[in-house]
Design a protein around this motif. Structure first.
Motif, PDB file in Angstrom:
ATOM      1  N   CYS A  37       0.852  -1.197   0.000  1.00  0.00           N
ATOM      2  CA  CYS A  37       0.000   0.000   0.000  1.00  0.00           C
ATOM      3  C   CYS A  37       0.887   1.246   0.000  1.00  0.00           C
ATOM      4  N   ILE A  38       0.431   2.277  -0.682  1.00  0.00           N
ATOM      5  CA  ILE A  38       1.213   3.507  -0.802  1.00  0.00           C
ATOM      6  C   ILE A  38       0.925   4.434   0.382  1.00  0.00           C
ATOM      7  N   PRO A  39       1.817   5.421   0.645  1.00  0.00           N
ATOM      8  CA  PRO A  39       1.531   6.405   1.696  1.00  0.00           C
ATOM      9  C   PRO A  39       0.179   7.064   1.462  1.00  0.00           C
ATOM     10  N   GLY A  40      -0.567   7.256   2.549  1.00  0.00           N
ATOM     11  CA  GLY A  40      -1.924   7.779   2.433  1.00  0.00           C
ATOM     12  C   GLY A  40      -2.962   6.673   2.423  1.00  0.00           C
ATOM     13  N   GLN A  41      -2.486   5.416   2.441  1.00  0.00           N
ATOM     14  CA  GLN A  41      -3.368   4.251   2.489  1.00  0.00           C
ATOM     15  C   GLN A  41      -3.019   3.374   3.686  1.00  0.00           C
ATOM     16  N   GLY A  42      -3.986   2.545   4.086  1.00  0.00           N
ATOM     17  CA  GLY A  42      -3.758   1.568   5.138  1.00  0.00           C
ATOM     18  C   GLY A  42      -4.132   0.183   4.635  1.00  0.00           C
ATOM     19  N   ILE A  43      -3.690  -0.845   5.327  1.00  0.00           N
ATOM     20  CA  ILE A  43      -3.992  -2.221   4.939  1.00  0.00           C
ATOM     21  C   ILE A  43      -5.373  -2.598   5.484  1.00  0.00           C
ATOM     22  N   ASP A  75       3.631   5.400   5.770  1.00  0.00           N
ATOM     23  CA  ASP A  75       4.304   4.230   5.209  1.00  0.00           C
ATOM     24  C   ASP A  75       3.368   3.236   4.522  1.00  0.00           C
ATOM     25  N   GLY A  76       2.071   3.564   4.429  1.00  0.00           N
ATOM     26  CA  GLY A  76       1.147   2.668   3.752  1.00  0.00           C
ATOM     27  C   GLY A  76       0.821   1.407   4.531  1.00  0.00           C
ATOM     28  N   VAL A  77       0.879   1.493   5.867  1.00  0.00           N
ATOM     29  CA  VAL A  77       0.563   0.319   6.690  1.00  0.00           C
ATOM     30  C   VAL A  77      -0.724   0.544   7.481  1.00  0.00           C
ATOM     31  N   ASN A  78      -0.692   1.511   8.399  1.00  0.00           N
ATOM     32  CA  ASN A  78      -1.859   1.803   9.226  1.00  0.00           C
ATOM     33  C   ASN A  78      -2.248   3.271   9.112  1.00  0.00           C
ATOM     34  N   CYS A  79      -3.552   3.528   9.132  1.00  0.00           N
ATOM     35  CA  CYS A  79      -4.045   4.906   9.161  1.00  0.00           C
ATOM     36  C   CYS A  79      -4.192   5.323  10.627  1.00  0.00           C
ATOM     37  N   THR A  80      -3.506   6.387  11.011  1.00  0.00           N
ATOM     38  CA  THR A  80      -3.499   6.866  12.389  1.00  0.00           C
ATOM     39  C   THR A  80      -4.182   8.229  12.471  1.00  0.00           C
ATOM     40  N   ALA A  81      -4.948   8.450  13.543  1.00  0.00           N
ATOM     41  CA  ALA A  81      -5.657   9.729  13.706  1.00  0.00           C
ATOM     42  C   ALA A  81      -4.664  10.865  13.917  1.00  0.00           C
ATOM     43  N   TRP A  82      -4.997  12.031  13.366  1.00  0.00           N
ATOM     44  CA  TRP A  82      -4.158  13.206  13.568  1.00  0.00           C
ATOM     45  C   TRP A  82      -4.010  13.523  15.055  1.00  0.00           C
TER      46      TRP A  82
END
Length: 221
Positions: free
Chosen positions: A124-130, A153-160
């Motif tokens: 997954c590209i930056p800005g995406q999560g698995i 890093d395209g792994v997990n989406c983290t809250a601001w």
């Protein structure tokens, strides 16, 4: 009429010769029925009136998994690590190689004897999560980060990050970077820009200024 009978006779002869061979026999090129060779072997010499079929074992790197009247064994499948495959079961004289996928890959073509084609998991590209991790049977499923979340890093989406009451937001967040918080003075300082003039440029500017305003430096007569 003659041609029709001729064709009928050929079909009839072929049918009779086919039917004369039993299930465990094969037809030679001259139309004779000979006993089949067992698994792991192939025909070296057809049978004769004096002797039966002569069979030979499959050579290394080949196999034969059925009774047959062939004169050549099948080539063993190669499980190439460069293509994401490894050997789960090595090839024998009676069985083909069974391949499985290595870590980080998934099978795109699965057969009764294992995987024949593998491919790397999607990153997954930056800005995406698995959304769904890749497995040996399925590729990775990616999804875009929702507003208010980021993934560098395209792994997990983290809250601001939420700035505290004693902080202010210095930099806005996006799908790839987090919000930057800082002291109230940091925001003011970040808005001021200072121009640094190299010494030689400053001297050159002064000389030009003096040449344009010579009267300021002249003594009246």
């Amino acid at each position: 009429m003659f041609s029709t009978l001729f064709v009928f006779e050929i079909v009839a002869v072929f049918t009779v010769r086919t039917l004369c061979c039993r299930v465990d026999e094969y037809i030679t090129r001259d139309g004779q029925c000979c006993p089949m060779c067992h698994e792991g072997t192939v025909v070296r010499r057809d049978c004769t009136l004096q002797s039966g079929t002569r069979c030979v074992p499959c050579e290394r790197g080949t196999f034969m998994n059925q009774a047959n009247g062939l004169n050549k064994c099948f080539t063993c499948t190669s499980c190439d690590p460069a293509h994401g495959l490894s050997a789960l079961q090595t090839c024998t004289a009676v069985n083909n190689t069974v391949c499985e996928v290595i870590n980080g890959h998934f099978c795109k073509s699965l057969t009764d004897t294992g995987c024949s084609l593998a491919e790397k998991h999607t990153h997954c590209i930056p800005g995406q999560g698995i959304k769904e991790p890749g497995t040996s049977r399925n590729d990775t499923v990616c999804e875009d980060c929702q507003p208010g979340y980021f993934s560098p890093d395209g792994v997990n989406c983290t809250a601001w990050t939420i700035c505290s009451e004693t902080q202010v937001q210095v930099k806005e967040g996006s799908q790839t970077i987090d919000i930057v918080c800082g002291a109230p003075g940091a925001l003011s300082a970040s808005r001021h820009h200072y121009l640094l003039i190299p010494p030689f440029l400053l001297f050159f500017s002064l000389v030009c200024l003096m040449s344009k305003h010579k009267c300021l430096f002249c003594i009246s007569a």
